[in-house]
Design a protein around this motif. Structure first.
Motif, PDB file in Angstrom:
ATOM      1  N   GLY A  81       0.808  -1.215   0.000  1.00 18.13           N
ATOM      2  CA  GLY A  81       0.000   0.000   0.000  1.00 18.13           C
ATOM      3  C   GLY A  81       0.837   1.259   0.000  1.00 18.13           C
ATOM      4  O   GLY A  81       0.432   2.280  -0.562  1.00 18.13           O
ATOM      5  N   LEU A  82       1.999   1.188   0.617  1.00 16.53           N
ATOM      6  CA  LEU A  82       2.876   2.360   0.667  1.00 16.53           C
ATOM      7  C   LEU A  82       3.408   2.757  -0.706  1.00 16.53           C
ATOM      8  O   LEU A  82       3.768   3.922  -0.930  1.00 16.53           O
ATOM      9  CB  LEU A  82       4.054   2.088   1.607  1.00 16.53           C
ATOM     10  N   VAL A  83       3.464   1.798  -1.634  1.00 13.96           N
ATOM     11  CA  VAL A  83       3.977   2.094  -2.977  1.00 13.96           C
ATOM     12  C   VAL A  83       2.869   2.012  -4.026  1.00 13.96           C
ATOM     13  O   VAL A  83       3.138   1.937  -5.217  1.00 13.96           O
ATOM     14  CB  VAL A  83       5.144   1.149  -3.339  1.00 13.96           C
ATOM     15  N   GLY A  84       1.602   2.023  -3.555  1.00  9.62           N
ATOM     16  CA  GLY A  84       0.483   2.111  -4.477  1.00  9.62           C
ATOM     17  C   GLY A  84      -0.003   0.816  -5.077  1.00  9.62           C
ATOM     18  O   GLY A  84      -0.773   0.832  -6.039  1.00  9.62           O
ATOM     19  N   ARG A  85       0.410  -0.321  -4.516  1.00  6.26           N
ATOM     20  CA  ARG A  85      -0.082  -1.591  -5.045  1.00  6.26           C
ATOM     21  C   ARG A  85      -1.504  -1.864  -4.572  1.00  6.26           C
ATOM     22  O   ARG A  85      -1.939  -1.345  -3.537  1.00  6.26           O
ATOM     23  CB  ARG A  85       0.841  -2.736  -4.615  1.00  6.26           C
ATOM     24  N   ARG A  86      -2.200  -2.710  -5.318  1.00  4.64           N
ATOM     25  CA  ARG A  86      -3.567  -3.063  -4.939  1.00  4.64           C
ATOM     26  C   ARG A  86      -3.555  -3.876  -3.655  1.00  4.64           C
ATOM     27  O   ARG A  86      -2.626  -4.627  -3.388  1.00  4.64           O
ATOM     28  CB  ARG A  86      -4.231  -3.857  -6.068  1.00  4.64           C
ATOM     29  N   PRO A  87      -4.608  -3.749  -2.837  1.00  2.93           N
ATOM     30  CA  PRO A  87      -4.658  -4.496  -1.583  1.00  2.93           C
ATOM     31  C   PRO A  87      -4.606  -6.006  -1.801  1.00  2.93           C
ATOM     32  O   PRO A  87      -5.128  -6.526  -2.797  1.00  2.93           O
ATOM     33  CB  PRO A  87      -6.009  -4.087  -0.980  1.00  2.93           C
ATOM     34  N   LEU A  88      -3.997  -6.702  -0.863  1.00  2.00           N
ATOM     35  CA  LEU A  88      -4.018  -8.161  -0.828  1.00  2.00           C
ATOM     36  C   LEU A  88      -5.236  -8.568  -0.007  1.00  2.00           C
ATOM     37  O   LEU A  88      -5.309  -8.274   1.189  1.00  2.00           O
ATOM     38  CB  LEU A  88      -2.734  -8.706  -0.211  1.00  2.00           C
ATOM     39  N   LEU A  89      -6.191  -9.212  -0.657  1.00  5.70           N
ATOM     40  CA  LEU A  89      -7.473  -9.494  -0.026  1.00  5.70           C
ATOM     41  C   LEU A  89      -7.516 -10.914   0.533  1.00  5.70           C
ATOM     42  O   LEU A  89      -6.958 -11.848  -0.045  1.00  5.70           O
ATOM     43  CB  LEU A  89      -8.610  -9.304  -1.026  1.00  5.70           C
ATOM     44  N   VAL A  90      -8.203 -11.058   1.659  1.00  2.00           N
ATOM     45  CA  VAL A  90      -8.462 -12.366   2.251  1.00  2.00           C
ATOM     46  C   VAL A  90      -9.956 -12.452   2.530  1.00  2.00           C
ATOM     47  O   VAL A  90     -10.636 -11.428   2.654  1.00  2.00           O
ATOM     48  CB  VAL A  90      -7.663 -12.573   3.551  1.00  2.00           C
ATOM     49  N   PRO A  91     -10.520 -13.666   2.653  1.00  2.84           N
ATOM     50  CA  PRO A  91     -11.924 -13.774   3.039  1.00  2.84           C
ATOM     51  C   PRO A  91     -12.167 -13.126   4.396  1.00  2.84           C
ATOM     52  O   PRO A  91     -11.331 -13.197   5.298  1.00  2.84           O
ATOM     53  CB  PRO A  91     -12.155 -15.286   3.098  1.00  2.84           C
ATOM     54  N   ALA A  92     -13.312 -12.494   4.543  1.00  3.14           N
ATOM     55  CA  ALA A  92     -13.646 -11.886   5.825  1.00  3.14           C
ATOM     56  C   ALA A  92     -13.872 -12.940   6.896  1.00  3.14           C
ATOM     57  O   ALA A  92     -13.635 -12.688   8.088  1.00  3.14           O
ATOM     58  CB  ALA A  92     -14.878 -11.004   5.683  1.00  3.14           C
ATOM     59  N   ALA A  93     -14.320 -14.123   6.500  1.00 10.10           N
ATOM     60  CA  ALA A  93     -14.569 -15.208   7.451  1.00 10.10           C
ATOM     61  C   ALA A  93     -14.174 -16.531   6.813  1.00 10.10           C
ATOM     62  O   ALA A  93     -14.215 -16.695   5.592  1.00 10.10           O
ATOM     63  CB  ALA A  93     -16.037 -15.232   7.874  1.00 10.10           C
ATOM     64  N   GLY A  94     -13.802 -17.477   7.651  1.00  7.85           N
ATOM     65  CA  GLY A  94     -13.437 -18.805   7.175  1.00  7.85           C
ATOM     66  C   GLY A  94     -13.511 -19.805   8.304  1.00  7.85           C
ATOM     67  O   GLY A  94     -13.865 -19.469   9.445  1.00  7.85           O
ATOM     68  N   VAL A  95     -13.181 -21.061   7.990  1.00  3.65           N
ATOM     69  CA  VAL A  95     -13.129 -22.112   9.001  1.00  3.65           C
ATOM     70  C   VAL A  95     -11.688 -22.260   9.474  1.00  3.65           C
ATOM     71  O   VAL A  95     -10.747 -21.757   8.852  1.00  3.65           O
ATOM     72  CB  VAL A  95     -13.659 -23.445   8.453  1.00  3.65           C
ATOM     73  N   ARG A  96     -11.507 -22.932  10.596  1.00  2.00           N
ATOM     74  CA  ARG A  96     -10.168 -23.133  11.138  1.00  2.00           C
ATOM     75  C   ARG A  96      -9.264 -23.753  10.069  1.00  2.00           C
ATOM     76  O   ARG A  96      -9.632 -24.730   9.416  1.00  2.00           O
ATOM     77  CB  ARG A  96     -10.236 -24.035  12.372  1.00  2.00           C
ATOM     78  N   GLY A  97      -8.112 -23.174   9.893  1.00  2.00           N
ATOM     79  CA  GLY A  97      -7.178 -23.614   8.863  1.00  2.00           C
ATOM     80  C   GLY A  97      -7.166 -22.714   7.648  1.00  2.00           C
ATOM     81  O   GLY A  97      -6.177 -22.691   6.904  1.00  2.00           O
ATOM     82  N   ASP A  98      -8.249 -21.959   7.452  1.00  2.00           N
ATOM     83  CA  ASP A  98      -8.291 -21.006   6.346  1.00  2.00           C
ATOM     84  C   ASP A  98      -7.446 -19.773   6.673  1.00  2.00           C
ATOM     85  O   ASP A  98      -7.274 -19.404   7.840  1.00  2.00           O
ATOM     86  CB  ASP A  98      -9.727 -20.543   6.082  1.00  2.00           C
ATOM     87  N   VAL A  99      -6.950 -19.141   5.626  1.00  3.57           N
ATOM     88  CA  VAL A  99      -6.287 -17.845   5.791  1.00  3.57           C
ATOM     89  C   VAL A  99      -7.363 -16.784   5.572  1.00  3.57           C
ATOM     90  O   VAL A  99      -7.673 -16.396   4.444  1.00  3.57           O
ATOM     91  CB  VAL A  99      -5.128 -17.678   4.799  1.00  3.57           C
ATOM     92  N   ALA A 100      -7.970 -16.354   6.668  1.00  2.00           N
ATOM     93  CA  ALA A 100      -9.101 -15.425   6.629  1.00  2.00           C
ATOM     94  C   ALA A 100      -8.999 -14.472   7.801  1.00  2.00           C
ATOM     95  O   ALA A 100      -8.286 -14.724   8.775  1.00  2.00           O
ATOM     96  CB  ALA A 100     -10.422 -16.197   6.684  1.00  2.00           C
ATOM     97  N   ALA A 101      -9.734 -13.361   7.713  1.00  2.00           N
ATOM     98  CA  ALA A 101      -9.674 -12.370   8.775  1.00  2.00           C
ATOM     99  C   ALA A 101     -10.184 -12.915  10.099  1.00  2.00           C
ATOM    100  O   ALA A 101      -9.706 -12.517  11.160  1.00  2.00           O
ATOM    101  CB  ALA A 101     -10.472 -11.124   8.369  1.00  2.00           C
ATOM    102  N   LEU A 102     -11.154 -13.821  10.055  1.00  2.00           N
ATOM    103  CA  LEU A 102     -11.723 -14.378  11.282  1.00  2.00           C
ATOM    104  C   LEU A 102     -12.117 -15.832  11.044  1.00  2.00           C
ATOM    105  O   LEU A 102     -12.835 -16.137  10.085  1.00  2.00           O
ATOM    106  CB  LEU A 102     -12.947 -13.567  11.709  1.00  2.00           C
ATOM    107  N   THR A 103     -11.651 -16.731  11.917  1.00  2.00           N
ATOM    108  CA  THR A 103     -11.982 -18.163  11.785  1.00  2.00           C
ATOM    109  C   THR A 103     -12.477 -18.731  13.109  1.00  2.00           C
ATOM    110  O   THR A 103     -12.299 -19.917  13.390  1.00  2.00           O
ATOM    111  CB  THR A 103     -10.764 -18.970  11.291  1.00  2.00           C
ATOM    112  N   THR A 104     -13.106 -17.901  13.933  1.00  2.00           N
ATOM    113  CA  THR A 104     -13.704 -18.378  15.168  1.00  2.00           C
ATOM    114  C   THR A 104     -14.861 -19.324  14.837  1.00  2.00           C
ATOM    115  O   THR A 104     -15.371 -19.336  13.706  1.00  2.00           O
ATOM    116  CB  THR A 104     -14.206 -17.198  16.001  1.00  2.00           C
ATOM    117  N   PRO A 105     -15.318 -20.137  15.815  1.00  2.00           N
ATOM    118  CA  PRO A 105     -16.347 -21.137  15.504  1.00  2.00           C
ATOM    119  C   PRO A 105     -17.637 -20.584  14.923  1.00  2.00           C
ATOM    120  O   PRO A 105     -18.339 -21.284  14.191  1.00  2.00           O
ATOM    121  CB  PRO A 105     -16.586 -21.803  16.869  1.00  2.00           C
TER     122      PRO A 105
END
Length: 305
Positions: A170-194
């Protein structure tokens, strides 16, 4: 009381862009401003509750934060807490100018991250009528360890690596790296609570909201642990209704109860269930309690009541 009118699309200025909103004209002068949690746009965030509030006579202004949904702003899907609180302030200013709204009759409603925002916004606005905070993000310092325990070690490493790369990009103007807002345990997501994955069936049970992008810039993972809006609860002068889900595994009941205890004029509604229970099994109990709370604090203020 005059008949309820169809909702209409409106826009209001916030910062250097505009936020898109639905305005439901009201009949009693009260107005409930609504927005959602992390990456939740205005329709899935508010539709279930907004119509019920409006049917009870209240105007509603349900909006998208900048960088999300139909609002302006770029880069997209980036959560900036200060900006989102500024969007709430811009919505308050806009709502007070609506012809069907008494400026003294404005209330705020949100859930999850948005509920955290409105605690601080309410502390900075002496003229609000009331605030309703559902399953609120109150203390990131308490929530972060819980969220990390819900992730696998590999997922934690990958998420944090993406978050750092996202910030640097972001500091050099690249597009954001997006992750799912929610997921299951083991996912690379912002939140993976039950209960993180309950959001889909709670907010979009008929899968009608095809334009809802359920992703967020990974950098949010570096900021949530330091976000503590509940520290402002003692400065909230308007009535506060805190809706606490007793089995909430995402935002946790304890921090919300402590914030409610610190607020000068707070009520607590306990709900059996997890984070999204107010949209699911507890919906009728919650919406009826919220309408009663709104009537108690907003009815009688309006120009046409």
């Amino acid at each position: 009381m005059s008949p309820v009118l169809p909702r209409e699309k409106v826009r209001f200025t916030s910062g250097d862009t505009t936020c898109a909103a639905w305005h439901y004209p009201g009949a009693n002068g009260g107005c409930v401003i609504m927005a959602g949690g992390t990456a939740v746009t205005k329709e899935p965030a508010s539709d279930l509750f907004a119509r019920r509030f409006n049917d009870a006579g209240f105007a509603v202004l349900a909006f998208d934060y900048r960088r999300f949904g139909e609002s302006g702003g770029s880069p997209r899907q980036v959560v900036r807490f200060t900006e989102q609180r500024a969007d709430w302030q811009a919505a308050i200013d806009f709502a007070r100018e609506l012809p069907d709204v008494d400026p003294a009759g404005v209330s705020l409603w949100s859930f999850s991250l948005g509920s955290g925002h409105i605690l601080q916004v309410a502390a900075e606005n002496a003229g609000l009528a009331s605030v309703i905070a559902q399953s609120p993000v109150v203390d990131g310092r308490a929530l972060a360890p819980n969220a990390l325990r819900a992730m696998t070690p590999l997922a934690v490493l990958r998420l944090m690596g993406l978050a750092v790369a996202d910030v640097l990009g972001g500091l050099v103007g690249r597009r954001p790296l997006l992750v799912p807002a929610a997921g299951v345990r083991g996912d690379v997501a912002a939140l993976t609570t039950p209960d993180a994955m309950d959001g889909g069936r709670a907010l979009d049970p008929g899968q009608r909201h095809s334009g809802w992008e359920q992703t967020v810039a990974a950098r949010i993972a570096l900021h949530m642990g330091r976000y503590r809006p509940g520290l402002h609860a003692s400065r909230i002068r308007c009535p506060l209704l805190m809706v606490v889900c007793d089995q909430d595994r995402s935002t946790l009941p304890g921090p919300a109860l402590r914030a409610a205890a610190a607020a000068p004029d707070a009520e607590v509604l306990h709900v059996e269930g997890r984070h999204y229970a107010p949209f699911l099994t507890a919906h009728e109990k919650v919406v009826e309690a919220e309408i009663a709370f709104l009537r108690k604090h907003l009815d009688g203020r309006g120009r046409s009541a």
